[in-house]
Structures are given as C-alpha cells and as structure tokens.
Design an enzyme around this catalytic site. Structure first.
Site, PDB file in Angstrom:
ATOM      1  N   HIS A 213     -46.324  51.282   0.092  1.00  0.00           N
ATOM      2  CA  HIS A 213     -45.910  52.683   0.132  1.00  0.00           C
ATOM      3  C   HIS A 213     -46.333  53.297   1.462  1.00  0.00           C
ATOM      4  O   HIS A 213     -47.510  53.592   1.689  1.00  0.00           O
ATOM      5  CB  HIS A 213     -46.547  53.435  -1.037  1.00  0.00           C
ATOM      6  CG  HIS A 213     -45.974  54.787  -1.289  1.00  0.00           C
ATOM      7  ND1 HIS A 213     -45.100  55.403  -0.408  1.00  0.00           N
ATOM      8  CD2 HIS A 213     -46.145  55.665  -2.313  1.00  0.00           C
ATOM      9  CE1 HIS A 213     -44.760  56.592  -0.891  1.00  0.00           C
ATOM     10  NE2 HIS A 213     -45.390  56.767  -2.033  1.00  0.00           N
TER      11      HIS A 213
ATOM     12  N   CYS B  58     -44.858  62.019  -0.551  1.00  0.00           N
ATOM     13  CA  CYS B  58     -44.078  60.783  -0.515  1.00  0.00           C
ATOM     14  C   CYS B  58     -42.581  61.026  -0.350  1.00  0.00           C
ATOM     15  O   CYS B  58     -41.821  60.081  -0.123  1.00  0.00           O
ATOM     16  CB  CYS B  58     -44.324  59.982  -1.787  1.00  0.00           C
ATOM     17  SG  CYS B  58     -46.056  59.887  -2.268  1.00  0.00           S
TER      18      CYS B  58
ATOM     19  N   GLU C 150     -39.073  56.944 -13.568  1.00  0.00           N
ATOM     20  CA  GLU C 150     -37.916  56.809 -12.690  1.00  0.00           C
ATOM     21  C   GLU C 150     -36.789  56.052 -13.381  1.00  0.00           C
ATOM     22  O   GLU C 150     -35.615  56.438 -13.266  1.00  0.00           O
ATOM     23  CB  GLU C 150     -38.276  56.123 -11.376  1.00  0.00           C
ATOM     24  CG  GLU C 150     -37.097  56.080 -10.413  1.00  0.00           C
ATOM     25  CD  GLU C 150     -37.437  55.641  -9.004  1.00  0.00           C
ATOM     26  OE1 GLU C 150     -36.572  55.771  -8.114  1.00  0.00           O
ATOM     27  OE2 GLU C 150     -38.565  55.147  -8.790  1.00  0.00           O
TER      28      GLU C 150
ATOM     29  N   LYS D 274     -40.357  48.878  -1.635  1.00  0.00           N
ATOM     30  CA  LYS D 274     -41.818  49.049  -1.583  1.00  0.00           C
ATOM     31  C   LYS D 274     -42.545  47.836  -2.141  1.00  0.00           C
ATOM     32  O   LYS D 274     -43.748  47.664  -1.900  1.00  0.00           O
ATOM     33  CB  LYS D 274     -42.242  50.301  -2.346  1.00  0.00           C
ATOM     34  CG  LYS D 274     -41.916  51.617  -1.655  1.00  0.00           C
ATOM     35  CD  LYS D 274     -42.541  52.788  -2.403  1.00  0.00           C
ATOM     36  CE  LYS D 274     -42.198  54.120  -1.751  1.00  0.00           C
ATOM     37  NZ  LYS D 274     -40.800  54.523  -1.999  1.00  0.00           N
TER      38      LYS D 274
ATOM     39  N   PHE E 250     -46.332  63.006  -4.781  1.00  0.00           N
ATOM     40  CA  PHE E 250     -47.415  63.797  -5.337  1.00  0.00           C
ATOM     41  C   PHE E 250     -47.132  65.273  -5.088  1.00  0.00           C
ATOM     42  O   PHE E 250     -46.539  65.660  -4.077  1.00  0.00           O
ATOM     43  CB  PHE E 250     -48.740  63.433  -4.679  1.00  0.00           C
ATOM     44  CG  PHE E 250     -49.367  62.158  -5.209  1.00  0.00           C
ATOM     45  CD1 PHE E 250     -48.808  61.444  -6.249  1.00  0.00           C
ATOM     46  CD2 PHE E 250     -50.545  61.678  -4.647  1.00  0.00           C
ATOM     47  CE1 PHE E 250     -49.382  60.278  -6.726  1.00  0.00           C
ATOM     48  CE2 PHE E 250     -51.139  60.516  -5.115  1.00  0.00           C
ATOM     49  CZ  PHE E 250     -50.562  59.817  -6.152  1.00  0.00           C
TER      50      PHE E 250
ATOM     51  N   HIS F 231     -37.570  54.954  -5.663  1.00  0.00           N
ATOM     52  CA  HIS F 231     -38.908  55.297  -5.178  1.00  0.00           C
ATOM     53  C   HIS F 231     -39.843  54.131  -5.510  1.00  0.00           C
ATOM     54  O   HIS F 231     -40.606  53.704  -4.662  1.00  0.00           O
ATOM     55  CB  HIS F 231     -39.385  56.596  -5.817  1.00  0.00           C
ATOM     56  CG  HIS F 231     -40.692  57.071  -5.287  1.00  0.00           C
ATOM     57  ND1 HIS F 231     -40.917  57.283  -3.952  1.00  0.00           N
ATOM     58  CD2 HIS F 231     -41.857  57.367  -5.921  1.00  0.00           C
ATOM     59  CE1 HIS F 231     -42.166  57.691  -3.770  1.00  0.00           C
ATOM     60  NE2 HIS F 231     -42.753  57.757  -4.940  1.00  0.00           N
TER      61      HIS F 231
END
Length: 420
Positions: A348, A171, A322, A343, A406, A311
């Site tokens: 995503h 990502c 986050e 997002k 990830f 993110h």
C-alpha cells in the site's frame, strides 16, 4: 439535470504520459512487467532498527538515484517522497513529449498529493534540533517540511504557471488528485495538468502507530506473502513507498500535438463516510456512493465496466466491505469480470497508490490483460474472479479504479480506451 448539462459542455480529458517509482520498479514499464509476472515488492525493512516492532516488512524503493532527475542542490532540500514525485513527473513529461513553453505555461497545472508528506525530513529536523540546537536547522525546513513541497518543486522544475497545489485524502489521495485535476481541464481552468501522488512513510513511528492500530500484516517470516487481498488468511496491509504521476491533457490539445493517447478519464466520484477514522462504513455506504457517482459522471452503466482495480489492501474488514460494495453496485456483472488488487504486489503506497493503480488500469485496457491478485489462495468470495495468482487475458474497454482511505475518504475513477 444540472449535472447532465455540465457533462454536455465539458471538455474531454485524456492521458498522454505517465511515470512511476514503486517497490516493483523505477519506471512504469518495469512496474507493469513485474505486475504481470506476479512478482512481490515486499521485503524486510532496511535502514533502521525494527527488532522491537510488530511489523518488520514493507515495500521500500530500492536502487533509486535522485541525481538522475534532480540537481543535487535541489534534491538535498527535499524529502524522499518529493524526490519520488519529481522522478515520476519527469518520466511522465518525457513520455508525453511535452514541452511547457511560454504559451502553454499559464495553462499548465500541478496537483500532487500525499497522505503523509515529508515525514522523514521532519523527523530529521526534530533530531537536529534536539542534538545540535536551533542554529543547525536548515532555512529550507518550512519549505521542505510542507506537504505542498512536491507540487511546488515540480511546478518550478517545469515552469508550470497554472494552478499548483497539494491534496491529502489519506489512501484516496492519488485518485482524488487525478479526478480533481481532470475537472480543472474539463471546465477550462487548465489545458494540461501533472497529477498524481507520492509517499514515503516507512519510519519507526509510522510502523509502530499503524501496527498498534492493528492495521498492518505481521507475516514477517514470509514478506512476499504478507499482502494477500481477498484471501481468507489476510491479516493486514503492508506499508509501501512510491509515486505515480500522469500527464492529463485536454483531448483537442493532445490531438493537435500529435502524441499517442494512453487513455481517457471519463468518470470520477468522491465521498466521505463520516463514520470512523480507520474502519469503513459497515454497509460500505460511502464506497458504493463513490462508485455510483463515478459511473454517473462517466455516463456509464455497471454493465459497461470490464475490469475493476480494487482498493484491496488486505485488511480483514476493508476487503470484505469492498467486495460487498462492488457486488451492490455492479450486481451480477461483478462475478463476470476480473476484479484484482495490484497492492498484493506493491503493498500500500498510500498517497501514490491510486495514481499507480490508475496507470495499471490504463495498461490493462491497452494490453487486454488483467493483472493478478497474488497470494489469493482461499478467496473471500468464491464467485468473484479475483484473478488469483496469474494475469488473465481479457478485452477491457472500460476500467474502474477504487481508492478508500482512513478518515472515510472514498474516490473512484472510470477510465476508457481512447476513441475519437
């Protein structure tokens, strides 16, 4: 001391063009307008059977015609992710008014990343082999089925003879691609780079696997409300497709061409958690380190940041970590600036996410407006300004864009309004 000396010597990197294919629109202009309107691009999946899947929603690309960008004899050998990348690159080159002639070609690079690469194409090859045998498999299978296919096709399309490669950091791919491409320019390996990311991993297998990992939202009855970053009722991310490509250029080269400068890349930080394949570090160690490195690289203080494009995927653990990391790095300043997740609208886009979000961050700087986090009805942290529901006017000179993937990949960009 070494890093400080390198910063003194390196060249400035600016953005002169961009392109995007997203669930919100097939151009940057349409995507940005949809973001500011708070529109969702999430719908029920079309094109294959989903009745036996736990998640039946995604952010798919609608109305895309590869013939607008790619000759048929070329597009038929390309996975859709690579077609999206080619379209975004073409838009970016056109918006930058860039002509790659014989003189510029050796100084022009291509760095296009992807989290999953040509998965649809490779699934098709496997089906052909099973159903029709080996003689029916295309001789282009090894080319079209490789993760560097988009980068290779783009370099050939535009005659870019400089460094050309793919990058894959889950990502964080789009953000890493821009950051690494900026370094090529900063230290003289290229004058222009087409950089970004693309993905189209909406398949039965990918939805099943990510669903079994309990990473995806199962809010199938309300697709447009499924992606809800920083909301107490979030239950996972929504997988989406897309592409984002930027034209990065050495500042003096851009000034000599007389083209509008859309923004400047001033900082980049990249780290690894080395902790877990799907869960972020419990203390957000890697995320915090990447943000601090990006600020250090930019020569900026936490108080210089006017906006954070997070993110913000809508996962229970990821969003919480986050927020903790942003507060740790920016301190009390984190509660005084807009901090939003686009997002919530795009879903995503994996490898494309960071690239499209860098574009959105630059547009936030240009237009003086922070795009909203839709569906944020019960904020995870009431003291933070998540730009819940509606876009907010805000003077933004410096923006931070976060991408955490990830495998523990963390990448952060710091972008600034252009000023000579």
């Amino acid at each position: 001391m070494v890093l400080e000396r390198m910063r003194e010597l390196r060249r400035r990197v600016v953005i002169t063009g961009w392109g995007a294919i997203t669930p919100l629109g097939l151009t940057v202009t349409d995507t940005w307008a949809a973001m500011l309107a708070g529109r969702s691009g999430i719908h029920l999946v079309e094109g294959f059977e989903t009745g036996d899947l736990g998640t039946r929603i995604a952010g798919q690309i609608r109305g895309f015609d590869p013939a607008l960008y790619i000759p048929h004899k070329v597009s038929r050998r390309m996975d859709t992710y690579a077609q999206y990348a080619m379209a975004a690159a073409t838009q970016a080159v056109e918006s930058a008014k860039l002509t790659i002639d014989d003189e510029l070609a050796p100084r022009t690079g291509v760095l296009i990343g992807s989290g999953y690469g040509p998965v649809n194409y490779n699934h098709g090859v496997a089906n052909t082999l099973r159903d029709k045998g080996p003689r029916a498999v295309s001789p282009f299978a090894q080319i079209a089925g490789a993760i560097d296919n988009a980068a290779g096709e783009i370099s050939m399309q535009f005659g870019a003879h400089g460094p050309s490669r793919a990058l894959s950091t889950a990502c964080a791919t789009g953000t890493d691609s821009i950051g690494e491409a900026a370094r090529w320019i900063q230290f003289g390996f290229a004058d222009v780079v087409l950089a970004g990311g693309a993905d189209n991993c909406i398949t039965r297998g990918d939805l099943a696997g990510s669903g079994n990992a309990r990473a995806l939202s199962t809010r199938n009855d309300e697709p447009e409300k499924a992606s809800r970053p920083f909301d107490e009722d979030r239950d996972g991310f929504v997988m989406s497709s897309g592409a984002g490509v930027l034209v990065l250029e050495e500042a003096e080269h851009a000034l000599e061409r007389g083209v509008p400068i859309l923004g400047e890349v001033i900082g980049y930080g990249s780290t690894s958690d080395a902790y877990h394949w799907t869960a972020p570090h419990p203390e957000g160690a890697g995320a915090k380190a990447a943000m601090r490195l990006a600020l250090q690289d930019a020569g900026a203080l936490p108080s210089d940041v006017d906006y954070v494009n997070t993110h913000g995927t809508s996962t229970p653990i990821g969003d919480e970590r986050e927020v903790h990391s942003i507060r740790a790095v920016l301190g009390d300043h984190a509660t005084r600036i807009p901090v939003s997740s686009t997002k919530s609208m795009t879903g995503h886009m994996i490898g494309a996410g960071g690239a499209v979000e860098a574009i959105a961050s630059c547009l936030a700087i240009q237009d003086g407006v922070a795009p909203p986090t839709i569906n944020c009805e019960r904020p995870l942290d009431p003291e933070m300004n998540f730009v819940a529901g509606v876009a907010q006017d805000h003077d933004i000179a410096v923006a931070m864009s976060n991408s955490f993937g990830f495998g523990g990949h963390n990448a952060v960009l710091v972008l600034r309004r252009w000023a000579q």
